[in-house]
Design an enzyme around this catalytic site. Structure first.
Site, mmCIF file in Angstrom:
data_model
loop_
_atom_site.group_PDB
_atom_site.id
_atom_site.type_symbol
_atom_site.label_atom_id
_atom_site.label_comp_id
_atom_site.label_asym_id
_atom_site.label_seq_id
_atom_site.Cartn_x
_atom_site.Cartn_y
_atom_site.Cartn_z
ATOM 1 C CB THR A 112 -17.719 4.178 5.476
ATOM 2 O OG1 THR A 112 -16.484 3.982 6.391
ATOM 3 C CG2 THR A 112 -18.687 4.732 6.439
ATOM 4 C CB THR A 114 -13.661 3.617 -2.143
ATOM 5 O OG1 THR A 114 -12.693 3.816 -1.115
ATOM 6 C CG2 THR A 114 -13.300 4.598 -3.310
ATOM 7 C CB CYS A 296 -7.969 1.208 6.705
ATOM 8 S SG CYS A 296 -8.823 0.042 7.408
HETATM 9 C C1 UGA Z 1 -4.399 0.445 9.858
HETATM 10 C C2 UGA Z 1 -3.767 1.528 10.925
HETATM 11 O O1 UGA Z 1 -2.512 0.910 11.235
HETATM 12 C C3 UGA Z 1 -4.582 1.575 12.077
HETATM 13 O O2 UGA Z 1 -4.223 2.546 13.092
HETATM 14 C C4 UGA Z 1 -6.328 1.980 11.537
HETATM 15 O O3 UGA Z 1 -6.998 2.297 12.625
HETATM 16 C C5 UGA Z 1 -6.708 0.848 10.616
HETATM 17 O O4 UGA Z 1 -5.803 0.996 9.718
HETATM 18 C C6 UGA Z 1 -7.929 1.420 10.144
HETATM 19 O O5 UGA Z 1 -8.185 2.480 9.780
HETATM 20 O O6 UGA Z 1 -8.960 0.707 10.313
HETATM 21 P P1 UGA Z 1 -4.419 -2.121 9.563
HETATM 22 O O7 UGA Z 1 -4.847 -1.803 8.270
HETATM 23 O O8 UGA Z 1 -4.801 -3.171 10.298
HETATM 24 O O9 UGA Z 1 -4.172 -0.836 10.379
HETATM 25 O O10 UGA Z 1 -3.020 -2.478 9.093
HETATM 26 P P2 UGA Z 1 -1.374 -1.847 9.321
HETATM 27 O O11 UGA Z 1 -0.753 -2.640 10.432
HETATM 28 O O12 UGA Z 1 -1.353 -0.333 9.374
HETATM 29 O O13 UGA Z 1 -0.689 -2.417 8.101
HETATM 30 C C7 UGA Z 1 -1.049 -1.846 6.737
HETATM 31 C C8 UGA Z 1 -0.159 -2.306 5.684
HETATM 32 O O14 UGA Z 1 0.910 -1.565 5.606
HETATM 33 C C9 UGA Z 1 0.123 -3.924 5.527
HETATM 34 O O15 UGA Z 1 -0.388 -4.530 4.219
HETATM 35 C C10 UGA Z 1 1.416 -4.025 6.096
HETATM 36 O O16 UGA Z 1 1.751 -5.135 5.788
HETATM 37 C C11 UGA Z 1 1.922 -2.511 5.399
HETATM 38 N N1 UGA Z 1 3.254 -2.069 6.189
HETATM 39 C C12 UGA Z 1 3.107 -1.859 7.418
HETATM 40 C C13 UGA Z 1 4.300 -2.015 5.609
HETATM 41 O O17 UGA Z 1 4.448 -2.407 4.257
HETATM 42 N N2 UGA Z 1 5.548 -1.603 6.153
HETATM 43 C C14 UGA Z 1 5.408 -1.425 7.523
HETATM 44 O O18 UGA Z 1 6.517 -0.921 7.836
HETATM 45 C C15 UGA Z 1 4.032 -1.181 8.180
#
Ligand code: UGA
Length: 546
Positions: A112, A114, A296
């Protein structure tokens, strides 16, 4: 009760559908789980030894439920509470009509994204694939089937689906539940097997609540009941968006603070540590960097903004939109700092990008943070930009990069080269930009314990067995044994070695082959600045005044 459930159909064999189906099948050997997808090549990959989704632990689970592989003692231990009496009960198929018609529960796990056109372009959710799949479900589902939204959808979708069903199949009873996924890439199996919570939203009717109970019972086979929350469908749909928006908001908040740090003497990592120890705040998602990427966060915040605007809540929409604005600013500031370090002139310079995936230890390039950085740098017409990422495929990098480069006036793709070898990528570079927080990019300095090894030969990162000394220097880098390490002077006895660094970048080698002024720009605040400086690099790290 779950005894009445014989067949589950999962529509969509992607990141969510595949792992969810596998874990459901693992915990319910008596239920047949079929994963449905329109794309035969994707189905073939799920049926092959090389799964299209790389998640730790997924191969093991799929081998058990898809191939009927025996559970070893180790898997029984690691997958506690999994029934050991088994049969093959996970299947992949393109035959939608049959699979849907058999199912007692149908999980919708299609993408889904944007919307990119028409009303709400850039904000609203594109429901084309979801609606198409729903129409197929509406045509073939048997009366009484429970339809579950796993995909992230706008609030109110369950209600809309209910109306769609009653138009297409008037008088036929169906229940529609919202059961959003909270899987993060790289920990999908862990998130599925030990979830923080399971959210189930239903219609506030007796049949709606009964359907929610059925799904609750299904999860209760392995999830403690106090972690399963039943709400109304709107709350459940919105909670999924809010969870991601709040995580993104934390990152944007700390990134906004990193901008202050860069102009003052404060260090953002020290601030994260200090505030994260407040139990009310907690330490997670406080790592400043180049912002959040991935498929996401942006889309879910856009969806919240669209909901706000549709409800006439423009100030609230503005609030949430700022989280994305700050996120983009982070990359602009970073690229600007790189350009400033070269006195505003990148002509004739070679810049090497380490990391293209949106986060560490994944090959997913969607919403890669590197794209914006590369686009901005290209505008300054450097001689060459090289890219190395240990996990990403060249075709995925190009798919993300080409449209961005097309926006750059005189943007020339031939300037950008993708390398499979980090040393080639960095050779003769004037600057290295660390864009992803991959473990391989860290300067290896500390030792780690490997109690799983019986005997160890020549052992440290330098390739020379250490001599019993607790610290030594090689190629200008200081190495030190961890305080708890007991070294008998012979690595074969001491069982203490430096972390296996075969894949880790050898920064001394990079320094040796780079051109002055040898800048390293740490976009993730993960490098050992002092250690790199000792190697002759100039280092500029996010969230630090340098
Ligand atoms: C995220 C959520 O964490 C999940 O709970 C959710 O289910 C998922 O989206 C989704 O909706 O499908 P994800 O996109 O796999 O998961 O990645 P994250 O680990 O959350 O990281 C997202 C971004 O934030 C990455 O670019 C990461 O490097 C960055 N990040 C994360 C930071 O810059 N700082 C942080 O402290 C943590």
């Amino acid at each position: 009760r779950t005894e009445s459930i014989r067949n589950i159909c999962v529509v969509g064999a992607g990141y969510v559908g595949g792992p969810t189906a596998a874990v459901l099948a693992l915990h319910h050997p008596t239920i047949t789980v079929e994963v449905l997808d329109k794309d035969p090549s994707r189905i073939q990959r799920w049926e092959s030894p090389h799964l299209p989704v790389h998640e730790p632990g997924l191969d093991t689970v799929v081998r058990i439920v898809r191939d009927g592989a025996e559970m070893t003692e180790e898997t029984i231990l690691s997958l506690s509470s999994v029934p050991t009496k088994r049969r093959q009960n996970l299947f992949f198929t393109c035959e939608s009509a049959k699979s849907i018609a058999r199912a007692d529960i149908i999980l919708m796990a299609v993408n889904t994204p944007t919307k990119t056109f028409g009303i709400g372009a850039g904000c609203a959710t594109n429901m084309t694939v979801f609606d198409g799949a729903m129409r197929e479900v509406a045509t073939h589902a048997k009366p009484g089937a429970i339809i579950v939204e796993k995909s992230t959808v706008p609030g109110g979708t369950a209600e809309r689906v209910r109306k769609m069903l009653s138009t297409l199949r008037p008088g036929v009873p169906f229940e529609v539940l919202s059961n959003p996924e909270f899987l993060a890439e790289g920990s999908a199996v862990k998130n599925l097997t030990t979830p923080d919570r399971i959210l189930i939203g239903s219609a506030p009717t007796p049949s709606g609540r009964q359907a929610a109970q059925t799904l609750t019972n299904l999860y209760a086979a392995w999830v403690p009941r106090d972690r399963i929350l039943e709400t109304n469908a709107w709350s459940s749909e919105l909670a999924k968006l809010v969870a991601n928006a709040m995580l993104a908001q934390r990152i944007s908040s700390i990134n906004a603070i990193s901008a202050i740090c860069e102009k003052t003497g404060a260090n953002v990592n020290e601030i994260s540590d200090a505030i994260g120890r407040d139990v009310r705040i907690g330490p997670q998602f406080l790592k400043a960097g180049l912002g959040w990427g991935g498929s996401c966060f942006r889309k879910d915040i856009a969806s919240i903004c669209w909901i706000c605007e549709s409800l006439g809540l423009s100030e609230e929409a503005h609030y949430w939109r700022q989280i994305t604005v700050i996120n983009e600013r982070q990359r602009q500031r970073f690229a600007r700092r790189v350009i400033d370090r070269f006195d505003g002139n990148l002509v004739g310079r070679k810049l090497a990008i380490l990391g293209f995936a949106f986060k560490k230890n994944t090959g997913d390039t969607r919403e890669s943070l590197a794209v914006d950085v590369i686009r901005m740098l290209l505008e300054e017409r450097p001689a060459e930009i090289t890219i190395f990422d240990p996990y990403c495929r060249e075709e995925d990098i190009l798919r993300e990069l080409e449209p961005a480069i097309a926006q750059v006036p005189h943007g020339d793709m031939s300037i950008v080269k993708i390398h499979a070898d980090p040393y080639l990528a960095c050779s003769h570079a004037h600057a290295v930009l660390v864009v992803t927080d991959c473990d391989q990019f860290r300067l290896s300095k500390r030792s780690s314990m490997r109690s799983d090894l019986d005997s160890v030969g020549g052992c440290d990162v330098t390739g020379t067995a250490h001599t019993g000394a607790r610290s030594w220097t090689h190629a200008g880098v200081s190495y030190q044994l961890a305080p708890q390490a007991k070294c008998a002077g012979d690595c074969r006895d001491c069982h203490m070695i430096l972390a296996p660094q075969s894949e880790a970048i050898e920064w001394p080698r990079i320094a040796y082959n780079m051109e002055e002024p040898k800048w390293v720009f740490d976009g993730r605040g993960v490098l050992d600045v002092g250690g790199l400086e000792k190697l002759g690099f100039r280092v500029d790290a996010v969230g630090r005044a340098n």
